[in-house]
Structure formats: structure tokens, C-alpha cells
Scaffold this motif. Sequence first.
Motif, short mmCIF file in Angstrom:
data_model
loop_
_atom_site.label_atom_id
_atom_site.label_comp_id
_atom_site.label_asym_id
_atom_site.label_seq_id
_atom_site.Cartn_x
_atom_site.Cartn_y
_atom_site.Cartn_z
N ARG A 1 0.85 -1.18 0.00
CA ARG A 1 0.00 0.00 0.00
C ARG A 1 0.88 1.23 0.00
O ARG A 1 1.91 1.28 0.65
CB ARG A 1 -0.86 0.05 1.26
N LYS A 2 0.43 2.18 -0.72
CA LYS A 2 1.16 3.42 -0.75
C LYS A 2 0.35 4.44 0.05
O LYS A 2 -0.77 4.79 -0.29
CB LYS A 2 1.33 3.87 -2.21
N GLU A 3 0.96 4.92 1.13
CA GLU A 3 0.25 5.90 1.97
C GLU A 3 0.87 7.26 1.75
O GLU A 3 2.08 7.43 1.70
CB GLU A 3 0.37 5.49 3.43
N ILE A 4 0.01 8.24 1.66
CA ILE A 4 0.46 9.61 1.44
C ILE A 4 0.23 10.44 2.68
O ILE A 4 -0.62 10.39 3.43
CB ILE A 4 -0.26 10.23 0.25
#
Length: 178
Positions: free
Chosen positions: A175-178
Amino acid sequence: SRPGSLCFPQGFLYTAPVREQGNIYKPNNKMMADELSEKAVHDVHTKEIDLVNRDPKHLNDDVVKIDFEDVIAEPEGTHSFDGIWKASFTTFTVTKYWFYRLLSAIFGIPMALVWGIYFAILSFLHIWAVVPCIRSYLIEIQCISRVYSICIHTFCDPLFEAIGKMFSSIRFTVRKEI
């Protein structure tokens, strides 16, 4: 009696067999003539040699084709007298030509003898030592490879299958969290 048949005293008619391929000594069929010519034994010691094209397999195309222009060149702005340039070209070309002929006349036959002996020894060793050793090794190693293969399939395959099944249920999520 008919043409192509013989009459025997008993009154039997005999028709001479006709070969589609023709006479074995004088084939009239092109395919059979080609087969016979392919089967003809060619003696390598009496074959005709080509006195014009002496490098039919182009063994020395990149090595020996050295001309005057490949060795000596005068760049723009640095030119000798035209007569000197022509004389140098002629001297180089004639010297190379005749010196090669002289060397080949003196050393050609002895070198052919040396290389003939060398390749005869090489062929002998290859035919009577190298290939039989390799074939013998392959025959002997075949037994060992079968035993090795049985051991691998018996012990390693179940282990790797079990490890594969253990890790096959692991799932990764990125997952790419910003």
C-alpha cells in the motif's frame, strides 16, 4: 512372337522385365543417376585443385589481404614526389609478391609436411583417444546420474514441495500511503 518377348522351346512366352529406373550401369533416370553419383567415392588425394581460387573457404580474408594502401599512406598536405610514390608502390608490391613466392618455394613443402603430420596426429588422437574416452565417460556417468536422480527425487522433491506449500499461502499487499 511380340517385340520385347522371347519364345522358349516349350512354347512359353517370356516378357523381359522393364526397369523404370533404367540400367544400373547406365541409368536413364536423372534421380538414379544423381544417387549413383552421390555414392561415388571421391578420393581426396587425387581430386583436382583449383589453381585460381586458392582460398575457397575464405580462411585468410581478414588477415593476409595487405596492400600498399593498408600499410603506407600519406595524409593530405604531406605528399612525396609522384615518382617516389609510384616507385614505392611498385617496390612494395613486387617485393611482397616475389618474397612470398621465394619463402613458399623454400618452406612451403616442409611446412606442408609439418602441418600434415600435426593434423594426422590430431585426427588420430581425436578418433582413437578423445572420442572413445568421452563415450566411455558418458556411458559410465549414466549409471551415476540415475542413482543421483533417484536420490534427488526421493529426498529433495518432497522437502521442496512441502516448503513450497508452506510459502504458497503467504500473501503480500503493498500500500502506498500519502
